[in-house]
Design an enzyme around this catalytic site. Structure first.
Site, PDB file in Angstrom:
ATOM      1  N   SER A  40       5.572 -62.949   2.510  1.00  0.00           N
ATOM      2  CA  SER A  40       6.943 -62.596   2.874  1.00  0.00           C
ATOM      3  C   SER A  40       7.453 -63.604   3.890  1.00  0.00           C
ATOM      4  O   SER A  40       6.756 -63.919   4.859  1.00  0.00           O
ATOM      5  CB  SER A  40       7.007 -61.182   3.457  1.00  0.00           C
ATOM      6  N   HIS A  86      15.462 -65.650   2.563  1.00  0.00           N
ATOM      7  CA  HIS A  86      14.359 -64.696   2.414  1.00  0.00           C
ATOM      8  C   HIS A  86      13.635 -64.998   1.112  1.00  0.00           C
ATOM      9  O   HIS A  86      14.256 -65.363   0.099  1.00  0.00           O
ATOM     10  CB  HIS A  86      14.905 -63.265   2.371  1.00  0.00           C
ATOM     11  N   ASN A  90       9.901 -63.480  -1.049  1.00  0.00           N
ATOM     12  CA  ASN A  90       8.606 -62.831  -1.066  1.00  0.00           C
ATOM     13  C   ASN A  90       8.126 -62.685  -2.503  1.00  0.00           C
ATOM     14  O   ASN A  90       8.924 -62.627  -3.437  1.00  0.00           O
ATOM     15  CB  ASN A  90       8.633 -61.462  -0.370  1.00  0.00           C
ATOM     16  N   THR A  91       6.824 -62.681  -2.652  1.00  0.00           N
ATOM     17  CA  THR A  91       6.204 -62.341  -3.938  1.00  0.00           C
ATOM     18  C   THR A  91       4.976 -61.505  -3.626  1.00  0.00           C
ATOM     19  O   THR A  91       4.340 -61.673  -2.578  1.00  0.00           O
ATOM     20  CB  THR A  91       5.790 -63.584  -4.754  1.00  0.00           C
ATOM     21  N   ARG A  92       4.619 -60.616  -4.552  1.00  0.00           N
ATOM     22  CA  ARG A  92       3.532 -59.688  -4.257  1.00  0.00           C
ATOM     23  C   ARG A  92       2.925 -59.138  -5.549  1.00  0.00           C
ATOM     24  O   ARG A  92       3.550 -59.147  -6.602  1.00  0.00           O
ATOM     25  CB  ARG A  92       4.037 -58.517  -3.410  1.00  0.00           C
ATOM     26  N   HIS A 117      20.816 -71.344  -7.019  1.00  0.00           N
ATOM     27  CA  HIS A 117      20.695 -70.515  -8.215  1.00  0.00           C
ATOM     28  C   HIS A 117      20.199 -71.328  -9.409  1.00  0.00           C
ATOM     29  O   HIS A 117      19.416 -70.815 -10.226  1.00  0.00           O
ATOM     30  CB  HIS A 117      22.035 -69.858  -8.534  1.00  0.00           C
ATOM     31  N   HIS A 169      27.038 -49.471   3.362  1.00  0.00           N
ATOM     32  CA  HIS A 169      27.908 -49.008   4.443  1.00  0.00           C
ATOM     33  C   HIS A 169      28.882 -50.082   4.920  1.00  0.00           C
ATOM     34  O   HIS A 169      29.834 -49.790   5.644  1.00  0.00           O
ATOM     35  CB  HIS A 169      27.076 -48.468   5.622  1.00  0.00           C
TER      36      HIS A 169
END
Length: 296
Positions: free
Chosen positions: A118, A132, A134-136, A166, A196
């Protein structure tokens, strides 16, 4: 009893650690090469590395990882690159959430194993975007899957950077499945939305979860492709703007946008919730938060 997924777990965990090493090396090299611009006279940033531990239910070894954080660099005001491999039993709340997602066998067996990387970067120069990635891999006795992605979070958007970011992600996705990029881009647009505030956290990227096509090798290969695409997608956006001058107004815009980022990560982010609920090191879980932010 022999774990039939032992080899796959070792390979996935080793890959995430190797990707971590590649990224931290590249980021420190960028710090060394920052010899122009407003922060050139500052000391080149270096990662501070510490071990993390998961707090198990009974005090036994439940795994952990490495937290690598750079603060106050020439290019990066704060960047964290964490890797972890943890295991044990899910707390009732997390187990219930997994069961509600339809994970096979989770209602009766709360055991799990998870490994991943992460990363979150907050930049000195407001013209350089935060990012940001992340890979998991996640395993339970009844299922396994991969997840992750990468998304760009500029406070001052440059459309050419967004398009290039992109395009690189699309090039990484297409060889594995021509439908992946569009599918996972749409998922990112939905996932990284701040209800929100009625707006997106950034300019998107890709996001996927629960990826299990039945072919572990193919899904692992795709996850590796997503990880390998990160540096080619992100570093050019930093190179393009790291020497740009900025004003007090630009800095103010950056700090306000960081407030939006913090709100999302604390209220909605799935990884933050999972990490805290499963007893992982709180400092590692919350390393994504910016060093400074502002609300108006």
């Amino acid at each position: 009893m022999t774990d039939p997924f032992q080899d796959q777990k070792k390979r996935a965990s080793a890959w995430f650690r190797d990707l971590r090493d590649q990224i931290t090396t590249a980021f420190e090299a960028m710090e060394d090469s920052q010899v122009e611009g407003p922060t050139a006279d500052m000391p080149a940033g270096r990662f501070e590395v510490s071990q993390t531990k998961r707090a198990s239910e009974d005090g036994s070894d439940a795994g952990g990882g490495l937290m690598s954080v750079m603060r106050g660099g020439r290019v990066f005001e704060k960047v964290g690159v964490n890797v972890s491999t943890v295991h044990g039993k899910l707390a009732p709340r997390a187990q219930k959430a997994m069961a509600a997602r339809g994970v096979p066998g989770m209602e009766d067996d709360p055991r799990f194993w998870a490994s991943g990387i992460s990363l979150v970067a907050h930049m000195q120069n407001p013209h350089c975007p935060a990012v940001h990635m992340n890979t998991r891999m996640f395993w339970t006795p009844g299922a396994w899957w991969f997840g992750g992605g990468s998304d760009l979070n500029p406070c001052i958007e440059y459309p050419e950077d967004t398009a290039a970011f992109h395009a690189t992600l699309k090039d990484a996705c297409t060889p594995h499945d021509p439908a992946y990029y569009d599918r996972f881009k749409e998922w990112a647009d939905e996932y990284f939305f701040v209800p929100h505030r009625g707006r997106a956290r950034g300019v998107g990227g890709i996001f996927y979860d629960d990826l299990n096509t039945g072919d572990w090798e193919a899904d692992f290969a795709f996850t590796q492709a997503v990880g390998r695409a990160f540096l080619p997608a992100y570093l050019p956006t930093v190179e393009a703007h790291r020497n740009d001058p900025w004003s007090d107004a630009d800095r103010d815009t950056q700090l306000v946008h960081r407030g939006l980022y913090a709100e999302y990560n604390l209220v909605y982010d799935r990884g933050t919730k999972f990490g805290l609920e499963t007893g992982h090191d709180a400092n590692a879980v919350l390393m994504s938060l910016p060093p400074l932010a502002k609300w108006v």
